[in-house]
Enzyme design. Structure first.
Site, PDB file in Angstrom:
ATOM      1  N   SER A   1     113.271  -2.107 -13.004  1.00 37.00           N
ATOM      2  CA  SER A   1     114.153  -1.699 -12.015  1.00 37.00           C
ATOM      3  C   SER A   1     114.511  -0.223 -11.761  1.00 37.00           C
ATOM      4  CB  SER A   1     115.386  -2.395 -12.513  1.00 37.00           C
ATOM      5  OG  SER A   1     115.194  -4.136 -12.345  1.00 37.00           O
TER       6      SER A   1
ATOM      7  N   SER B   1     114.413  -5.125 -30.294  1.00 35.45           N
ATOM      8  CA  SER B   1     115.324  -3.582 -30.472  1.00 35.45           C
ATOM      9  C   SER B   1     115.713  -3.534 -31.864  1.00 35.45           C
ATOM     10  CB  SER B   1     116.677  -3.858 -29.738  1.00 35.45           C
ATOM     11  OG  SER B   1     116.416  -4.136 -28.338  1.00 35.45           O
TER      12      SER B   1
ATOM     13  N   THR C   1     108.377  -7.786 -16.426  1.00 36.44           N
ATOM     14  CA  THR C   1     109.577  -7.969 -16.114  1.00 36.44           C
ATOM     15  C   THR C   1     110.531  -6.920 -16.515  1.00 36.44           C
ATOM     16  OG1 THR C   1     110.544  -9.186 -18.386  1.00 36.44           O
ATOM     17  CG2 THR C   1     109.468 -10.493 -16.610  1.00 36.44           C
ATOM     18  N   GLY C   2     111.551  -6.883 -15.659  1.00 39.46           N
ATOM     19  CA  GLY C   2     112.557  -5.811 -15.989  1.00 39.46           C
ATOM     20  C   GLY C   2     112.153  -4.359 -15.727  1.00 39.46           C
TER      21      GLY C   2
ATOM     22  N   GLY D   1     109.963  -0.443 -18.863  1.00 45.40           N
ATOM     23  CA  GLY D   1     108.970  -1.193 -17.840  1.00 45.40           C
ATOM     24  C   GLY D   1     108.059  -0.371 -16.780  1.00 45.40           C
TER      25      GLY D   1
ATOM     26  N   TYR E   1     123.888  -8.933 -28.121  1.00 47.68           N
ATOM     27  CA  TYR E   1     122.680  -8.167 -27.635  1.00 47.68           C
ATOM     28  C   TYR E   1     122.013  -8.468 -28.913  1.00 47.68           C
ATOM     29  CZ  TYR E   1     119.179  -4.866 -26.629  1.00 47.68           C
ATOM     30  OH  TYR E   1     118.096  -4.210 -26.105  1.00 47.68           O
TER      31      TYR E   1
END
Length: 251
Positions: free
Chosen positions: A15, A148, A12-13, A21, A161
């Protein structure tokens, strides 16, 4: 190298071409993995070119524009992947929502926006992947989450976040225990500060001395670790959070 030929991976992700990714897609495709990736708000021409570049590894590739903030997205996504490429054996939860906040700016909408993608989207996709895996009779399953390093030090101005990424680490540990009897491993990777195009020269000069190995992290660093965790070589590793940061020193 990693004996992954013929597997299907959902990432996913993905872009843009400079991101973690995209690097994961390239690395897994180089190991013979069929790739399905999600994107959001990407240039249509770029998506088509990226799909073509992945197919040049000799694997199949598909993609879908999907907003993981939609509660129904994980289920629809897995339907599309299975119909197009077959049941995935590898899930990489790379998509993330991030915006600046801090205590003066944090509000309900900011929290909800982060929660919807970073937590709910990833969590629902993971458990639905596992439910379908148990019926697919595959021998190997992998869930790899991107986190993260929020447990290693404060992330100023990123309260929503940091909190939602921290939840991913807790989820990884507990989910790994539930899914181990199915042969699915669940791990998380913290790649540390990574130059995916967001760093200007000033930020690079500020961060560089903190990397004790002498350079800033690049997407390929995370991709190599993800590929290992996806492989048969990592079948005995589960419930772990890997802080792969090049010796990044938080002073």
């Amino acid at each position: 190298m990693y004996k992954l030929n013929g597997c299907v991976a959902l990432i996913t992700g993905v872009s843009h071409g400079n991101g973690i990714g995209a690097a994961i897609c390239n690395k897994l495709a180089a190991e013979g993995v069929n790739i399905f990736f999600t994107h959001w708000g990407s240039n249509t021409d770029w998506v088509k070119k990226f799909e073509f570049s992945i197919r040049e590894y000799g694997v199949r590739c598909g993609s879908l524009e999907v907003d993981l903030a939609d509660p129904s997205a994980p289920f629809h996504l897995l339907d599309v992947v299975t119909a197009e490429l077959g049941s995935p054996a590898i899930l990489v939860n790379n998509a993330a929502h991030s915006s600046r906040d801090g205590y003066m700016n944090l509000d309900a909408k900011t929290l909800d926006d982060h929660y919807a993608v970073n937590m709910r989207g990833s969590f629902l996709l993971s458990v639905e992947f596992a439910r379908r895996f148990s019926q697919s009779q595959q021998a190997m399953g992998r869930i790899i989450n991107l986190t993260s390093g929020q447990a290693l030090g404060p992330m100023l101005g990123e309260l929503a976040y940091a909190a939602t990424k921290g939840a991913i680490s807790a989820f990884t540990l507990s989910l790994s225990a539930e899914l181990a009897p199915l042969g699915i491993t669940v791990n998380a990777v913290n790649p540390g500060p990574t130059d995916t195009g967001w760093m200007n020269e000033e930020i690079k000069q500020e961060l560089l001395p903190k990397f004790l190995l002498g350079r800033i992290g690049i997407p390929a660093d995370a991709a190599r670790l993800v590929a290992f965790l996806a492989s048969q070589e990592a079948e005995w590793i589960t419930g772990q959070i890997f802080n792969s940061e090049g010796g990044f020193f938080r002073s």
